[in-house]
Design a protein around this motif. Structure first.
Motif, PDB file in Angstrom:
ATOM      1  N   GLN A 114       0.835  -1.210   0.000  1.00 26.15           N
ATOM      2  CA  GLN A 114       0.000   0.000   0.000  1.00 26.15           C
ATOM      3  C   GLN A 114       0.872   1.264   0.000  1.00 26.15           C
ATOM      4  O   GLN A 114       0.562   2.248  -0.667  1.00 26.15           O
ATOM      5  CB  GLN A 114      -0.941   0.003   1.205  1.00 26.15           C
ATOM      6  N   TYR A 115       1.968   1.201   0.759  1.00 27.28           N
ATOM      7  CA  TYR A 115       2.868   2.365   0.819  1.00 27.28           C
ATOM      8  C   TYR A 115       3.498   2.618  -0.544  1.00 27.28           C
ATOM      9  O   TYR A 115       3.591   3.769  -0.991  1.00 27.28           O
ATOM     10  CB  TYR A 115       3.950   2.131   1.872  1.00 27.28           C
ATOM     11  N   ASP A 116       3.922   1.566  -1.217  1.00 25.29           N
ATOM     12  CA  ASP A 116       4.544   1.725  -2.536  1.00 25.29           C
ATOM     13  C   ASP A 116       3.566   2.298  -3.549  1.00 25.29           C
ATOM     14  O   ASP A 116       3.961   3.036  -4.458  1.00 25.29           O
ATOM     15  CB  ASP A 116       5.087   0.386  -3.027  1.00 25.29           C
ATOM     16  N   GLU A 117       2.290   1.964  -3.407  1.00 24.64           N
ATOM     17  CA  GLU A 117       1.277   2.535  -4.301  1.00 24.64           C
ATOM     18  C   GLU A 117       1.182   4.045  -4.096  1.00 24.64           C
ATOM     19  O   GLU A 117       1.048   4.807  -5.066  1.00 24.64           O
ATOM     20  CB  GLU A 117      -0.077   1.878  -4.046  1.00 24.64           C
ATOM     21  N   LEU A 118       1.259   4.486  -2.848  1.00 29.58           N
ATOM     22  CA  LEU A 118       1.234   5.924  -2.577  1.00 29.58           C
ATOM     23  C   LEU A 118       2.496   6.591  -3.104  1.00 29.58           C
ATOM     24  O   LEU A 118       2.449   7.720  -3.605  1.00 29.58           O
ATOM     25  CB  LEU A 118       1.103   6.180  -1.074  1.00 29.58           C
ATOM     26  N   ALA A 119       3.626   5.910  -2.985  1.00 31.70           N
ATOM     27  CA  ALA A 119       4.886   6.480  -3.469  1.00 31.70           C
ATOM     28  C   ALA A 119       4.845   6.686  -4.977  1.00 31.70           C
ATOM     29  O   ALA A 119       5.412   7.655  -5.504  1.00 31.70           O
ATOM     30  CB  ALA A 119       6.051   5.565  -3.089  1.00 31.70           C
ATOM     31  N   ALA A 120       4.175   5.779  -5.685  1.00 30.96           N
ATOM     32  CA  ALA A 120       4.083   5.892  -7.138  1.00 30.96           C
ATOM     33  C   ALA A 120       3.201   7.056  -7.552  1.00 30.96           C
ATOM     34  O   ALA A 120       3.424   7.679  -8.602  1.00 30.96           O
ATOM     35  CB  ALA A 120       3.551   4.590  -7.727  1.00 30.96           C
ATOM     36  N   GLU A 121       2.221   7.389  -6.729  1.00 36.38           N
ATOM     37  CA  GLU A 121       1.292   8.486  -7.040  1.00 36.38           C
ATOM     38  C   GLU A 121       0.792   9.102  -5.738  1.00 36.38           C
ATOM     39  O   GLU A 121      -0.287   8.760  -5.249  1.00 36.38           O
ATOM     40  CB  GLU A 121       0.122   7.968  -7.879  1.00 36.38           C
ATOM     41  N   PRO A 122       1.576  10.035  -5.170  1.00 41.08           N
ATOM     42  CA  PRO A 122       1.241  10.581  -3.852  1.00 41.08           C
ATOM     43  C   PRO A 122      -0.027  11.433  -3.807  1.00 41.08           C
ATOM     44  O   PRO A 122      -0.623  11.596  -2.744  1.00 41.08           O
ATOM     45  CB  PRO A 122       2.466  11.433  -3.495  1.00 41.08           C
ATOM     46  N   MET A 123      -0.416  11.980  -4.946  1.00 44.79           N
ATOM     47  CA  MET A 123      -1.590  12.848  -4.970  1.00 44.79           C
ATOM     48  C   MET A 123      -2.716  12.207  -5.773  1.00 44.79           C
ATOM     49  O   MET A 123      -2.486  11.510  -6.758  1.00 44.79           O
ATOM     50  CB  MET A 123      -1.246  14.204  -5.584  1.00 44.79           C
ATOM     51  N   ALA A 124      -3.948  12.443  -5.314  1.00 42.92           N
ATOM     52  CA  ALA A 124      -5.152  12.029  -6.045  1.00 42.92           C
ATOM     53  C   ALA A 124      -5.920  13.312  -6.352  1.00 42.92           C
ATOM     54  O   ALA A 124      -6.708  13.791  -5.531  1.00 42.92           O
ATOM     55  CB  ALA A 124      -5.987  11.073  -5.218  1.00 42.92           C
ATOM     56  N   GLY A 125      -5.641  13.892  -7.502  1.00 40.77           N
ATOM     57  CA  GLY A 125      -6.197  15.204  -7.792  1.00 40.77           C
ATOM     58  C   GLY A 125      -5.501  16.254  -6.957  1.00 40.77           C
ATOM     59  O   GLY A 125      -4.276  16.358  -6.965  1.00 40.77           O
ATOM     60  N   ASP A 126      -6.279  17.002  -6.178  1.00 46.95           N
ATOM     61  CA  ASP A 126      -5.716  18.050  -5.331  1.00 46.95           C
ATOM     62  C   ASP A 126      -5.498  17.592  -3.893  1.00 46.95           C
ATOM     63  O   ASP A 126      -5.087  18.396  -3.049  1.00 46.95           O
ATOM     64  CB  ASP A 126      -6.644  19.275  -5.326  1.00 46.95           C
ATOM     65  N   ALA A 127      -5.774  16.333  -3.607  1.00 44.69           N
ATOM     66  CA  ALA A 127      -5.678  15.829  -2.238  1.00 44.69           C
ATOM     67  C   ALA A 127      -4.640  14.705  -2.152  1.00 44.69           C
ATOM     68  O   ALA A 127      -4.361  14.029  -3.152  1.00 44.69           O
ATOM     69  CB  ALA A 127      -7.035  15.315  -1.769  1.00 44.69           C
ATOM     70  N   PRO A 128      -4.071  14.500  -0.971  1.00 38.25           N
ATOM     71  CA  PRO A 128      -3.147  13.376  -0.818  1.00 38.25           C
ATOM     72  C   PRO A 128      -3.850  12.048  -1.109  1.00 38.25           C
ATOM     73  O   PRO A 128      -5.001  11.850  -0.725  1.00 38.25           O
ATOM     74  CB  PRO A 128      -2.736  13.468   0.659  1.00 38.25           C
ATOM     75  N   ALA A 129      -3.147  11.162  -1.795  1.00 40.42           N
ATOM     76  CA  ALA A 129      -3.702   9.834  -2.069  1.00 40.42           C
ATOM     77  C   ALA A 129      -3.818   9.052  -0.761  1.00 40.42           C
ATOM     78  O   ALA A 129      -3.129   9.336   0.217  1.00 40.42           O
ATOM     79  CB  ALA A 129      -2.810   9.090  -3.058  1.00 40.42           C
ATOM     80  N   ARG A 130      -4.691   8.052  -0.765  1.00 35.83           N
ATOM     81  CA  ARG A 130      -4.889   7.262   0.454  1.00 35.83           C
ATOM     82  C   ARG A 130      -5.276   5.840   0.080  1.00 35.83           C
ATOM     83  O   ARG A 130      -5.724   5.563  -1.033  1.00 35.83           O
ATOM     84  CB  ARG A 130      -5.970   7.887   1.333  1.00 35.83           C
ATOM     85  N   ARG A 131      -5.118   4.955   1.041  1.00 34.90           N
ATOM     86  CA  ARG A 131      -5.521   3.568   0.890  1.00 34.90           C
ATOM     87  C   ARG A 131      -6.285   3.156   2.151  1.00 34.90           C
ATOM     88  O   ARG A 131      -5.914   3.527   3.267  1.00 34.90           O
ATOM     89  CB  ARG A 131      -4.314   2.651   0.701  1.00 34.90           C
ATOM     90  N   ILE A 132      -7.365   2.394   1.945  1.00 35.93           N
ATOM     91  CA  ILE A 132      -8.195   1.904   3.048  1.00 35.93           C
ATOM     92  C   ILE A 132      -8.375   0.410   2.852  1.00 35.93           C
ATOM     93  O   ILE A 132      -8.757  -0.031   1.767  1.00 35.93           O
ATOM     94  CB  ILE A 132      -9.566   2.600   3.073  1.00 35.93           C
ATOM     95  N   TRP A 133      -8.112  -0.353   3.889  1.00 35.46           N
ATOM     96  CA  TRP A 133      -8.295  -1.799   3.781  1.00 35.46           C
ATOM     97  C   TRP A 133      -8.452  -2.435   5.162  1.00 35.46           C
ATOM     98  O   TRP A 133      -8.135  -1.824   6.174  1.00 35.46           O
ATOM     99  CB  TRP A 133      -7.120  -2.436   3.044  1.00 35.46           C
ATOM    100  N   ARG A 134      -8.965  -3.664   5.162  1.00 33.50           N
ATOM    101  CA  ARG A 134      -9.054  -4.436   6.390  1.00 33.50           C
ATOM    102  C   ARG A 134      -8.006  -5.530   6.348  1.00 33.50           C
ATOM    103  O   ARG A 134      -7.895  -6.270   5.368  1.00 33.50           O
ATOM    104  CB  ARG A 134     -10.432  -5.070   6.555  1.00 33.50           C
ATOM    105  N   ALA A 135      -7.221  -5.648   7.414  1.00 34.46           N
ATOM    106  CA  ALA A 135      -6.173  -6.655   7.497  1.00 34.46           C
ATOM    107  C   ALA A 135      -6.759  -7.998   7.931  1.00 34.46           C
ATOM    108  O   ALA A 135      -7.918  -8.089   8.356  1.00 34.46           O
ATOM    109  CB  ALA A 135      -5.092  -6.211   8.481  1.00 34.46           C
ATOM    110  N   GLU A 136      -5.953  -9.037   7.834  1.00 29.90           N
ATOM    111  CA  GLU A 136      -6.409 -10.369   8.199  1.00 29.90           C
ATOM    112  C   GLU A 136      -6.802 -10.471   9.671  1.00 29.90           C
ATOM    113  O   GLU A 136      -7.632 -11.301  10.040  1.00 29.90           O
ATOM    114  CB  GLU A 136      -5.318 -11.396   7.882  1.00 29.90           C
ATOM    115  N   ASP A 137      -6.200  -9.637  10.512  1.00 32.22           N
ATOM    116  CA  ASP A 137      -6.536  -9.676  11.939  1.00 32.22           C
ATOM    117  C   ASP A 137      -7.803  -8.886  12.263  1.00 32.22           C
ATOM    118  O   ASP A 137      -8.186  -8.771  13.428  1.00 32.22           O
ATOM    119  CB  ASP A 137      -5.364  -9.163  12.787  1.00 32.22           C
TER     120      ASP A 137
END
Length: 205
Positions: A114-137
């Motif tokens: 997820q971090y590497d995805e943000l590094a590849a594209e830190p911005m989503a339009g005019d806002a910082p990019a983000r990732r949301i997910w549920r972990a196995e725990d």
């Protein structure tokens, strides 16, 4: 001699055997989809508050004592703000980075994708990019990019740092690797992790 088949005479034993067989064949129910909008709303408010408070503190430090004082303030204030946000929200709030100043902020291996995805594209339009997910725990994670701004961030994290300031940074953070960034690069990310059950019946997203 082959023993003749003897039917089960105990109806309760037969019922139990059938019930066990039925349970074994049942599959796990599909979890409900994660409400990413709810996660974004609650986490986004925390992220905005943390960022605004930190910027205010750093701006005051820069005006009062220049970049060296700002680095010293950041070392003390940023963790304190994260702890306060964690206590107020019930989530775990912290900053992480692949090239970090504080080794405690290393990117967890299970979040590297997820971090590497943000590094590849830190911005989503005019806002910082983000990732949301549920972990196995069962924990729910909100990861928001921290792109490096031209000012004032480049003063302490850029590619042309004053030698005296660099020495001060190294005195506070031996082994510092959080320099050499260009404006727009991913400087790090704000991680907000919610306990299992914080958003009801959760599923992956």
């Amino acid at each position: 001699m082959i023993e003749a088949y003897r039917p089960i005479r105990d109806p309760f034993a037969l019922a139990g055997a059938l019930a066990l067989a039925a349970c074994a064949q049942e599959s796990e129910p599909e979890p409900a989809p994660l409400d990413t909008a709810a996660v974004a709303e609650r986490s986004g408010a925390i992220a905005r508050g943390f960022t605004a408070d930190l910027k205010t503190q750093l701006k005051s430090a820069l005006e009062a004592g220049g970049p060296k004082q700002a680095v010293s303030v950041c070392q003390q204030v940023a963790p304190a703000l994260a702890d306060a946000a964690s206590e107020d929200s019930g989530a775990e709030v912290r900053r992480i980075a692949a090239r970090n100043r504080n080794p405690a902020g290393t990117v967890p291996p299970e979040m590297r994708a997820q971090y590497d995805e943000l590094a590849a594209e830190p911005m989503a339009g005019d806002a910082p990019a983000r990732r949301i997910w549920r972990a196995e725990d069962g924990r729910v994670h909100f990861l928001s990019a921290i792109p490096m701004a031209e000012k004032p961030c480049s003063t302490c994290h850029g590619r042309d740092i004053d030698p005296d300031l660099q020495a001060h940074i190294e005195s506070l953070y031996p082994g510092d690797t959080a320099t050499g960034f260009a404006p727009g690069d991913l400087r790090g990310a704000l991680l907000i992790s919610w306990p299992e059950g914080s958003f009801g019946g959760e599923g992956g997203a």
